[in-house]
Scaffold this active site. Structure first.
Site, PDB file in Angstrom:
ATOM      1  N   LYS A 175       2.572  -0.206   5.714  1.00  0.00           N
ATOM      2  CA  LYS A 175       3.169   1.650   5.677  1.00  0.00           C
ATOM      3  C   LYS A 175       4.977   2.636   6.591  1.00  0.00           C
ATOM      4  CE  LYS A 175      -0.513   3.499   2.279  1.00  0.00           C
ATOM      5  NZ  LYS A 175       0.631   4.303   1.862  1.00  0.00           N
ATOM      6  N   ALA A 203       6.304   0.217   7.896  1.00  0.00           N
ATOM      7  CA  ALA A 203       7.846  -0.962   7.921  1.00  0.00           C
ATOM      8  C   ALA A 203       8.258   0.232   6.323  1.00  0.00           C
ATOM      9  CB  ALA A 203       7.571  -1.780   8.239  1.00  0.00           C
ATOM     10  N   THR A 257       1.880  14.480  -4.382  1.00  0.00           N
ATOM     11  CA  THR A 257       2.144  13.324  -5.225  1.00  0.00           C
ATOM     12  C   THR A 257       1.979  13.281  -6.065  1.00  0.00           C
ATOM     13  OG1 THR A 257       2.656  11.509  -4.005  1.00  0.00           O
ATOM     14  CG2 THR A 257       4.573  12.716  -3.729  1.00  0.00           C
ATOM     15  N   LEU A 258       2.763  13.504  -8.058  1.00  0.00           N
ATOM     16  CA  LEU A 258       1.084  13.059  -8.788  1.00  0.00           C
ATOM     17  C   LEU A 258       1.352  12.087  -9.589  1.00  0.00           C
ATOM     18  CD1 LEU A 258       0.804  17.137  -9.303  1.00  0.00           C
ATOM     19  CD2 LEU A 258      -1.104  15.435  -8.131  1.00  0.00           C
ATOM     20  N   THR A 303       3.311  10.334 -12.801  1.00  0.00           N
ATOM     21  CA  THR A 303       3.947  10.427 -13.750  1.00  0.00           C
ATOM     22  C   THR A 303       4.635  11.788 -13.836  1.00  0.00           C
ATOM     23  OG1 THR A 303       2.157  10.393 -14.948  1.00  0.00           O
ATOM     24  CG2 THR A 303       4.379   8.232 -14.658  1.00  0.00           C
ATOM     25  N   ASP A 305       6.077  -2.933 -10.735  1.00  0.00           N
ATOM     26  CA  ASP A 305       5.005  -2.654  -9.259  1.00  0.00           C
ATOM     27  C   ASP A 305       5.615  -1.306  -8.685  1.00  0.00           C
ATOM     28  OD1 ASP A 305       4.195  -3.284  -7.046  1.00  0.00           O
ATOM     29  OD2 ASP A 305       4.794  -4.800  -6.509  1.00  0.00           O
ATOM     30  N   ASP A 345       5.813   4.884  -0.640  1.00  0.00           N
ATOM     31  CA  ASP A 345       6.094   4.622   1.126  1.00  0.00           C
ATOM     32  C   ASP A 345       8.142   5.050  -0.026  1.00  0.00           C
ATOM     33  OD1 ASP A 345       4.685   3.800   2.296  1.00  0.00           O
ATOM     34  OD2 ASP A 345       4.936   1.573   1.446  1.00  0.00           O
ATOM     35  N   SER A 356      11.764  -3.760  -2.757  1.00  0.00           N
ATOM     36  CA  SER A 356      13.071  -2.791  -3.484  1.00  0.00           C
ATOM     37  C   SER A 356      12.953  -1.904  -3.313  1.00  0.00           C
ATOM     38  CB  SER A 356      11.421  -2.345  -4.848  1.00  0.00           C
ATOM     39  OG  SER A 356      10.226  -2.460  -3.307  1.00  0.00           O
TER      40      SER A 356
END
Length: 314
Positions: free
Chosen positions: A42, A44, A223-224, A226, A249, A255, A294
Site C-alpha cells: 500500500k 509504495a 470510499t464506496l 461504484t 484489476d 491506493d 497501472s
C-alpha cells in the site's frame, strides 16, 4: 497545480498476481489464465500514485535483505521519487502478497506476509523527522507496525504537516490516534470495523461518519466503490460520484485514490476538488493490470475527469 511535497511512509510488498475466471474453492486447484510479478504494498503503491498524479514524493519503507529486497531497491530507484529512505533487516523477509483477480468485475482476494514492514524501529522513524517536517502532506496506512505509525503521526502533528491516514489493512487504533489525523480515508469494510455500523451505502456511511467525527476525526472520505465516496467535513457531507470504468484489476484502486488525493492536496487543491480528481484517477487505474504498474499520469486522469459522465447513485 503546483507540485507539492508528499511524504509516504508505508509498506513495500512483492506482488504475485494470478488472473482467474473465478476464485478457487477450499481444496480446489484452478488453472490461471495469466500471472505476473510486480511491485506492490500500500505504501509504495500510494507513493507511485502521488508521484504520477503530480506531487514531489519522498517514500519511506523497509525491506528484507533478500532477493525480493533487491527487486524493491531497483523498482524504487527507477520510480522517479524525489527521495527514497529504505531501511532493511536481515531477520525478516521483504513483504510479499499472493493475489487472485477473478471474474468480470476483476475483484481481488489477497494474502499478505508483511515481513520487514512490521519491523520499523523508533530510531528509524526518528531519522525520518526532517523529511516528515518538510512535507506538505504525510500519507500513511496500517500495513506497518502500529508503534511506528503512531510515532510518524506524532512527528507530523508536531511539525504542522497535514496528515492523511488510510486505515488499511484494518487494525485496531485508538481514538487518540484518530483525533490527530487531519483526513481519514476508510473504505466501507474498514469503516464498518472502525464504527461497528454496517456500511454498504451512502445512508449507512453518513451514520458511520457521525461516529467517526465523535472520535475526533476532522474530515473523512469513505470510499464506496461504484457508489462513489462520501466526503464529510465537520458533519457536512457531500457525495463524490464514481466515474464509470471497465475494470480489469481493482487491486490498486484504493491506493490510486489515496495517492492522487494526497498529490492534489499537497498542490493546494480544495478537498472536494481533490476527491473528484482522485475518483477519476482511480477509474483509469482499474482498467489496467497490476497495482503500481497501472497508476496513470496526471494528464490521463484529468482527461478522464473531463470526458466521463459521473455515475450518480440514487
Amino acid at each position: 497545480m503546483k507540485k507539492g511535497k508528499v511524504c509516504v511512509l508505508g509498506s513495500f510488498n512483492l506482488d504475485i498476481v494470478a488472473g482467474m475466471s473465478r476464485f478457487p474453492q477450499p481444496g480446489e486447484s484452478l488453472i490461471a489464465h495469466n500471472s505476473m510479478m510486480g511491485a506492490g504494498g500500500k505504501g509504495a503503491n500510494q507513493a507511485v500514485a502521488a508521484l504520477r498524479a503530480g506531487a514531489r514524493v519522498h517514500y519511506i519503507g523497509k525491506v528484507g535483505r533478500d532477493d525480493f529486497g533487491t527487486f524493491a531497491r531497483r523498482h524504487l530507484d527507477s520510480a522517479g521519487f524525489d527521495a527514497v529512505t529504505l531501511f532493511s533487516t536481515a531477520d525478516y523477509p521483504t513483504g510479499n502478497a499472493l493475489i487472485y483477480v477473478a471474474g468480470v468485475d476483476a475483484e481481488n482476494m489477497i494474502a499478505v506476509d508483511p515481513g520487514a514492514n512490521l519491523t520499523f524501529t523508533q530510531d528509524e522513524i526518528e531519522q525520518c523527522r526532517p523529511a516528515i517536517a518538510a512535507a506538505d502532506i504525510l500519507l500513511t496506512q496500517l500495513e506497518n507496525n502500529l508503534p511506528a505509525i503512531e510515532r510518524v503521526i506524532d512527528i507530523a502533528a508536531e511539525a504542522g504537516t497535514y496528515i492523511i491516514l488510510n486505515p488499511a489493512p484494518f487494525q485496531p487504533v485508538s481514538d487518540l490516534l484518530l483525533s490527530k489525523v487531519d483526513l481519514l480515508t476508510p473504505n466501507a469494510t474498514e469503516c464498518t470495523l472502525l464504527t461497528g455500523i454496517e456500511v454498504n451505502d451512502i445512508a449507512s456511511a453518513q451514520r458511520a461518519a457521525k461516529v467517526l467525527h465523535g472520535k475526533g476525526i476532522k474530515a473523512l472520505i469513505i470510499t464506496l466503490g461504484t457508489q462513489g465516496a462520501l466526503l464529510s467535513v465537520a458533519g457536512q457531507t457531500q457525495l463524490i460520484a464514481a466515474i464509470p470504468a471497465v475494470p480489469k484489476d481493482t487491486t490498486g484502486a484504493g491506493d490510486a485514490f489515496n495517492g492522487a488525493l494526497a498529490s492534489q492536496l499537497a498542490g493546494g487543491i480544495p478537498l472536494d476538488d481533490a476527491a473528484r480528481f482522485a475518483s477519476a484517477y482511480a477509474s483509469v487505474c482499474v482498467e489496467r493490470a497490476g497495482a503500481a504498474a497501472s497508476m496513470p499520469s496526471y494528464e490521463e486522469a484529468l482527461e478522464r475527469q473531463a470526458s466521463a459522465q459521473p455515475q450518480i447513485v440514487q
